[in-house]
Design a protein around this motif. Sequence first.
Motif, PDB file in Angstrom:
ATOM      1  N   ALA A   1      14.414  27.346  25.709  1.00 55.92           N
ATOM      2  CA  ALA A   1      15.825  26.972  25.817  1.00 55.92           C
ATOM      3  C   ALA A   1      16.328  27.168  27.245  1.00 55.92           C
ATOM      4  N   MET A   2      15.911  28.248  27.889  1.00 55.60           N
ATOM      5  CA  MET A   2      16.344  28.483  29.262  1.00 55.60           C
ATOM      6  C   MET A   2      15.717  27.481  30.228  1.00 55.60           C
TER       7      MET A   2
ATOM      8  N   PHE B   1       6.183  23.952  29.392  1.00 54.00           N
ATOM      9  CA  PHE B   1       6.337  23.005  30.496  1.00 54.00           C
ATOM     10  C   PHE B   1       6.302  21.562  30.002  1.00 54.00           C
ATOM     11  N   LEU B   2       5.332  21.229  29.153  1.00 52.60           N
ATOM     12  CA  LEU B   2       5.222  19.861  28.657  1.00 52.60           C
ATOM     13  C   LEU B   2       6.433  19.468  27.826  1.00 52.60           C
ATOM     14  N   LEU B   3       6.894  20.375  26.963  1.00 53.99           N
ATOM     15  CA  LEU B   3       8.069  20.063  26.154  1.00 53.99           C
ATOM     16  C   LEU B   3       9.308  19.896  27.022  1.00 53.99           C
ATOM     17  N   THR B   4       9.442  20.718  28.036  1.00 54.71           N
ATOM     18  CA  THR B   4      10.610  20.612  28.918  1.00 54.71           C
ATOM     19  C   THR B   4      10.613  19.278  29.658  1.00 54.71           C
TER      20      THR B   4
ATOM     21  N   ILE C   1      10.710  19.664  18.087  1.00 56.31           N
ATOM     22  CA  ILE C   1       9.689  20.720  18.171  1.00 56.31           C
ATOM     23  C   ILE C   1       9.302  21.193  16.772  1.00 56.31           C
ATOM     24  N   LEU C   2      10.297  21.330  15.881  1.00 58.90           N
ATOM     25  CA  LEU C   2       9.997  21.736  14.513  1.00 58.90           C
ATOM     26  C   LEU C   2       9.096  20.719  13.822  1.00 58.90           C
ATOM     27  N   PHE C   3       9.363  19.455  14.043  1.00 60.60           N
ATOM     28  CA  PHE C   3       8.543  18.402  13.444  1.00 60.60           C
ATOM     29  C   PHE C   3       7.133  18.427  14.015  1.00 60.60           C
TER      30      PHE C   3
END
Length: 395
Positions: free
Chosen positions: A273-274, A182-185, A233-235
């Motif tokens: 991703a979705m 949720f936070l990343l989105t 996100i990878l970082f």
Amino acid sequence: MIGLLRAALVIARRDFTAVVFSRAFIFFLLGPMLPILLGLAFGGMGSRIASTDMRPVIGVALPVDQAEGMERAYLALARRPGAAPLPKLLRIPALSQPRAVLARPDAGVTVVLSGSLDRPELTGKADDIDRVGSDVALLAALARTGDAFRLTPVTRHEIAASASGEGQGREVVGRAAQLIIFLLTMLLAGMVLSNLVEEKTNKIIEILAAAVPVDAIFLGKLLAMLAMSFVGILFWTSGGFALLLLVAGPGAHLPAPAVGWPAFLILAILYFAMAYTLLGSLFLGIGGQASTVREVQTLSMPVTMGQMLVFFFATFAAEHPGGWAEMGARLFPFSSPFAMIASAAESPALWPHLLALGWQALWVALLIRAGVLMFRRHVLKSGGPRRRLFSRAKG
């Protein structure tokens, strides 16, 4: 269809390189990490102050043998792993007047313990006595046993796993995954809006619309922002993993989800991703109607508030499995990624995730198509009212 995907990949490559290979992207990567590092630093400092330096100090005005018994009891309790910090003990002359000791600025004590171990007396402010009263009573009770005081040894019977403990651990993993997605989105989806509005202002979008189908423009921008999100996100994940090893040590481990860590991580990436493309496609439709940043903020605020309500609904459904809330959260497209990642942590079945991913991808296509039609009708002024939702896009 192949031509549409090829054109979308061209747009995605263009937007991805323009965003990632810019100076602003470096600050974008470092931005979320600085508050976290500062929070950890100040949080560690505060916990250290609360656990050590700010502990109340008890002046022990007892006979020598009783004061030594208090100190032995203190040392025995202080060695307990994970025990709450005890108040400090400072021995003072047994005949000292408690009020006179507390009246001296250099006394260094908060409360004075006098009387005896059988009838301990505390002198100090009311709130200070409330803080240390139970600890003093426990120490005095243990000190009365004298040299016979010993902690009772505990026999250990270790097992490899606990079903109850694993269930609670999986629940925690599921809630954490919901919150992280949720936070990343919410952090990353807003970039789609600003990108589209900027190109509309510079008239670049009209040049692109004349060269490739508008469907490809929308899909390409969504794919570019999604790829950029994975770079961030990878970082952040690498930095967070390194910080976790530094703080918790190499022996730390998380409870394994029901589907196993490899499948859970793959599902977490797919559900992010979705969730991102669902919200991003909705933001693309909004950005297609807005012409200024102010209009974007006005139009996106209800969507942001609605997404927060969706997240709360998904967490409520995870706390009440097997009911109508869980089924509704899985079927509603915007809450489905959050509900399904919690299910992946607690249930080993994989086939529901295949159905859920297909259902969410269908809604992504619907939202992109609806946004394209609205963009054509209100911005490009093309397309009559009878245009069907899945009519073939023309270049």
